[in-house]
Design a protein around this motif. Structure first.
Motif, PDB file in Angstrom:
ATOM      1  N   VAL A  57     -57.599 -53.521  -5.257  1.00 21.89           N
ATOM      2  CA  VAL A  57     -56.570 -52.499  -5.110  1.00 21.89           C
ATOM      3  C   VAL A  57     -56.654 -51.578  -6.315  1.00 21.89           C
ATOM      4  O   VAL A  57     -56.612 -52.030  -7.459  1.00 21.89           O
ATOM      5  N   ILE A  58     -56.783 -50.286  -6.053  1.00 18.98           N
ATOM      6  CA  ILE A  58     -56.790 -49.278  -7.111  1.00 18.98           C
ATOM      7  C   ILE A  58     -55.546 -48.435  -6.922  1.00 18.98           C
ATOM      8  O   ILE A  58     -55.275 -47.954  -5.832  1.00 18.98           O
ATOM      9  N   GLU A  59     -54.799 -48.236  -7.986  1.00 20.20           N
ATOM     10  CA  GLU A  59     -53.526 -47.535  -7.920  1.00 20.20           C
ATOM     11  C   GLU A  59     -53.571 -46.332  -8.850  1.00 20.20           C
ATOM     12  O   GLU A  59     -54.053 -46.426  -9.971  1.00 20.20           O
ATOM     13  N   LYS A  60     -53.061 -45.192  -8.363  1.00 19.56           N
ATOM     14  CA  LYS A  60     -53.058 -43.979  -9.176  1.00 19.56           C
ATOM     15  C   LYS A  60     -51.792 -43.198  -8.893  1.00 19.56           C
ATOM     16  O   LYS A  60     -51.397 -43.035  -7.743  1.00 19.56           O
ATOM     17  N   ASP A  61     -51.139 -42.712  -9.953  1.00 16.03           N
ATOM     18  CA  ASP A  61     -49.989 -41.820  -9.778  1.00 16.03           C
ATOM     19  C   ASP A  61     -50.498 -40.469  -9.298  1.00 16.03           C
ATOM     20  O   ASP A  61     -51.498 -39.952  -9.814  1.00 16.03           O
ATOM     21  N   ILE A  62     -49.828 -39.902  -8.300  1.00 18.51           N
ATOM     22  CA  ILE A  62     -50.193 -38.577  -7.804  1.00 18.51           C
ATOM     23  C   ILE A  62     -48.938 -37.725  -7.724  1.00 18.51           C
ATOM     24  O   ILE A  62     -47.825 -38.237  -7.734  1.00 18.51           O
ATOM     25  N   THR A  63     -49.127 -36.424  -7.617  1.00 19.48           N
ATOM     26  CA  THR A  63     -47.991 -35.513  -7.512  1.00 19.48           C
ATOM     27  C   THR A  63     -47.531 -35.436  -6.057  1.00 19.48           C
ATOM     28  O   THR A  63     -48.231 -35.873  -5.137  1.00 19.48           O
ATOM     29  N   ARG A  64     -46.379 -34.850  -5.867  1.00 13.14           N
ATOM     30  CA  ARG A  64     -45.843 -34.667  -4.512  1.00 13.14           C
ATOM     31  C   ARG A  64     -46.794 -33.804  -3.685  1.00 13.14           C
ATOM     32  O   ARG A  64     -47.062 -34.097  -2.521  1.00 13.14           O
ATOM     33  N   ALA A  65     -47.329 -32.749  -4.287  1.00 11.70           N
ATOM     34  CA  ALA A  65     -48.248 -31.858  -3.573  1.00 11.70           C
ATOM     35  C   ALA A  65     -49.504 -32.597  -3.128  1.00 11.70           C
ATOM     36  O   ALA A  65     -49.974 -32.420  -1.999  1.00 11.70           O
ATOM     37  N   GLN A  66     -50.058 -33.422  -4.012  1.00 16.86           N
ATOM     38  CA  GLN A  66     -51.248 -34.196  -3.653  1.00 16.86           C
ATOM     39  C   GLN A  66     -50.941 -35.177  -2.529  1.00 16.86           C
ATOM     40  O   GLN A  66     -51.753 -35.359  -1.623  1.00 16.86           O
ATOM     41  N   ALA A  67     -49.763 -35.808  -2.582  1.00 21.46           N
ATOM     42  CA  ALA A  67     -49.381 -36.757  -1.535  1.00 21.46           C
ATOM     43  C   ALA A  67     -49.313 -36.079  -0.180  1.00 21.46           C
ATOM     44  O   ALA A  67     -49.862 -36.571   0.803  1.00 21.46           O
ATOM     45  N   PHE A  68     -48.641 -34.930  -0.110  1.00 23.11           N
ATOM     46  CA  PHE A  68     -48.509 -34.247   1.167  1.00 23.11           C
ATOM     47  C   PHE A  68     -49.831 -33.658   1.635  1.00 23.11           C
ATOM     48  O   PHE A  68     -50.095 -33.587   2.834  1.00 23.11           O
ATOM     49  N   ARG A  69     -50.697 -33.258   0.721  1.00 25.99           N
ATOM     50  CA  ARG A  69     -52.025 -32.763   1.101  1.00 25.99           C
ATOM     51  C   ARG A  69     -52.832 -33.882   1.754  1.00 25.99           C
ATOM     52  O   ARG A  69     -53.486 -33.689   2.767  1.00 25.99           O
ATOM     53  N   LEU A  70     -52.766 -35.082   1.183  1.00 27.31           N
ATOM     54  CA  LEU A  70     -53.470 -36.225   1.761  1.00 27.31           C
ATOM     55  C   LEU A  70     -52.893 -36.615   3.118  1.00 27.31           C
ATOM     56  O   LEU A  70     -53.629 -36.950   4.044  1.00 27.31           O
ATOM     57  N   MET A  71     -51.567 -36.587   3.241  1.00 27.80           N
ATOM     58  CA  MET A  71     -50.938 -36.984   4.502  1.00 27.80           C
ATOM     59  C   MET A  71     -51.232 -35.987   5.612  1.00 27.80           C
ATOM     60  O   MET A  71     -51.293 -36.369   6.781  1.00 27.80           O
ATOM     61  N   ASN A  72     -51.412 -34.720   5.275  1.00 30.87           N
ATOM     62  CA  ASN A  72     -51.640 -33.695   6.298  1.00 30.87           C
ATOM     63  C   ASN A  72     -53.112 -33.476   6.606  1.00 30.87           C
ATOM     64  O   ASN A  72     -53.441 -32.692   7.499  1.00 30.87           O
ATOM     65  N   THR A  73     -54.012 -34.112   5.877  1.00 30.36           N
ATOM     66  CA  THR A  73     -55.448 -33.983   6.125  1.00 30.36           C
ATOM     67  C   THR A  73     -55.845 -34.895   7.279  1.00 30.36           C
ATOM     68  O   THR A  73     -55.549 -36.074   7.270  1.00 30.36           O
ATOM     69  N   ARG A  74     -56.476 -34.342   8.249  1.00 28.32           N
ATOM     70  CA  ARG A  74     -56.930 -35.127   9.408  1.00 28.32           C
ATOM     71  C   ARG A  74     -58.375 -35.526   9.228  1.00 28.32           C
ATOM     72  O   ARG A  74     -59.190 -34.715   8.799  1.00 28.32           O
ATOM     73  N   PRO A  75     -58.728 -36.761   9.581  1.00 29.64           N
ATOM     74  CA  PRO A  75     -60.135 -37.182   9.432  1.00 29.64           C
ATOM     75  C   PRO A  75     -61.048 -36.496  10.426  1.00 29.64           C
ATOM     76  O   PRO A  75     -60.660 -36.008  11.433  1.00 29.64           O
TER      77      PRO A  75
END
Length: 75
Positions: A57-75
């Motif tokens: 398990v690798i854990e990293k703090d991210i910003t709100r913008a990065q979180a939403f960018r990842l959630m909205n990216t489709r594979p």
């Protein structure tokens, strides 16, 4: 980035500095990415895990913008 070895993902919240809730997860082959959000501190964490033996398990703090960018990216 923090590396945690040999833990079960069910017990992950014990390591996330308090009550964090999972708001997103996506899997690809043997890797799974989770985004956890902690309300009180407005903290987002990206966790990349693998279910194989040993689970990593690798854990990293991210910003709100990065979180939403990842959630909205489709594979």
């Amino acid at each position: 980035m923090k590396l945690i070895r040999n833990i079960r993902l069910d017990n992950y919240k014990l390591y996330s500095e308090g009550e964090a809730r999972k708001i997103f997860s996506v899997g690809y082959e043997n890797l799974t990415a989770f985004i956890y959000y902690q309300d009180g501190k407005n903290i987002y964490k990206l966790v990349v895990a693998k279910d194989d033996n040993p689970p990593v398990v690798i854990e990293k703090d991210i910003t709100r913008a990065q979180a939403f960018r990842l959630m909205n990216t489709r594979p």
